[in-house]
Design a protein around this motif. Structure first.
Motif, PDB file in Angstrom:
ATOM      1  N   UNK A  97       0.843  -1.206   0.000  1.00 55.61           N
ATOM      2  CA  UNK A  97       0.000   0.000   0.000  1.00 55.61           C
ATOM      3  C   UNK A  97       0.874   1.250   0.000  1.00 55.61           C
ATOM      4  N   UNK A  98       1.910   1.256   0.824  1.00 55.10           N
ATOM      5  CA  UNK A  98       2.800   2.415   0.857  1.00 55.10           C
ATOM      6  C   UNK A  98       3.464   2.621  -0.504  1.00 55.10           C
ATOM      7  N   UNK A  99       3.878   1.538  -1.148  1.00 49.47           N
ATOM      8  CA  UNK A  99       4.516   1.624  -2.459  1.00 49.47           C
ATOM      9  C   UNK A  99       3.554   2.188  -3.507  1.00 49.47           C
ATOM     10  N   UNK A 100       2.296   1.780  -3.443  1.00 49.16           N
ATOM     11  CA  UNK A 100       1.302   2.294  -4.390  1.00 49.16           C
ATOM     12  C   UNK A 100       1.243   3.815  -4.316  1.00 49.16           C
ATOM     13  N   UNK A 116      -8.336  -7.529   4.386  1.00 47.00           N
ATOM     14  CA  UNK A 116      -7.153  -7.931   5.148  1.00 47.00           C
ATOM     15  C   UNK A 116      -7.543  -9.027   6.131  1.00 47.00           C
ATOM     16  N   UNK A 117      -7.197 -10.262   5.819  1.00 48.35           N
ATOM     17  CA  UNK A 117      -7.500 -11.388   6.708  1.00 48.35           C
ATOM     18  C   UNK A 117      -6.252 -11.676   7.534  1.00 48.35           C
ATOM     19  N   UNK A 126      -1.425  -5.365  10.638  1.00 53.07           N
ATOM     20  CA  UNK A 126      -2.597  -4.875   9.918  1.00 53.07           C
ATOM     21  C   UNK A 126      -2.135  -4.066   8.718  1.00 53.07           C
ATOM     22  N   UNK A 127      -2.769  -4.281   7.599  1.00 54.90           N
ATOM     23  CA  UNK A 127      -2.400  -3.593   6.368  1.00 54.90           C
ATOM     24  C   UNK A 127      -2.633  -2.084   6.472  1.00 54.90           C
TER      25      UNK A 127
END
Length: 139
Positions: A97-100, A116-117, A126-127
């Motif tokens: 997510x940070x890279x996106x 997010x499982x 946690x994502x």
């Protein structure tokens, strides 16, 4: 009926936002899953371009109406990009997510949805939790 147009959306630990379904591989198991779907619309057919454009969002609101659902009136350079991630116990999800966002030319146009499982009790990350707190790294 179109779904309501709002951002950001969260269904993390929110009462009443889950439903019970039978596990697809073992019907003796019941799972509580987030309600992230809506009843079928458009007579179960693919949407037309006009219908899809009425749902898609713009990074900036319409000057007259304040709506983010601007369809073709939204310049292509302001249209949002939707990224969906299904993550199962993936400790690297938050790096993804940070890279996106860090690689995006215009991060304010990016919309990310994550299923997010995780097993918090087993130490899964946690994502949605940033690698560094926003207070330390606001960019």
């Amino acid at each position: 009926t179109k779904p309501e147009h709002k951002w950001p959306v969260s269904i993390n630990d929110e009462d009443g936002k889950f439903e019970d379904i039978k596990h697809p591989g073992d019907e003796s198991v019941t799972l509580a899953v987030p309600r992230f779907w809506s009843p079928p619309i458009h007579n179960n057919k693919l949407m037309t371009r006009d219908q899809a454009m009425s749902i898609g969002s713009c990074a900036t609101p319409d000057p007259q109406t304040g709506s983010l659902a601007r369809g073709d009136r939204c310049p292509p350079s302001e249209r949002t990009v939707f990224v969906a991630i299904a993550s199962y116990r993936d400790w690297q999800c938050r790096y993804t997510v940070e890279s996106i966002f860090s690689r995006a030319k215009n991060p304010n146009r990016v919309r990310v949805a994550v299923v997010d499982q995780i097993a918090v009790e087993e130490g899964d990350f946690q994502c949605e939790v940033p690698i560094k707190p926003c207070s330390e790294d606001p960019d």
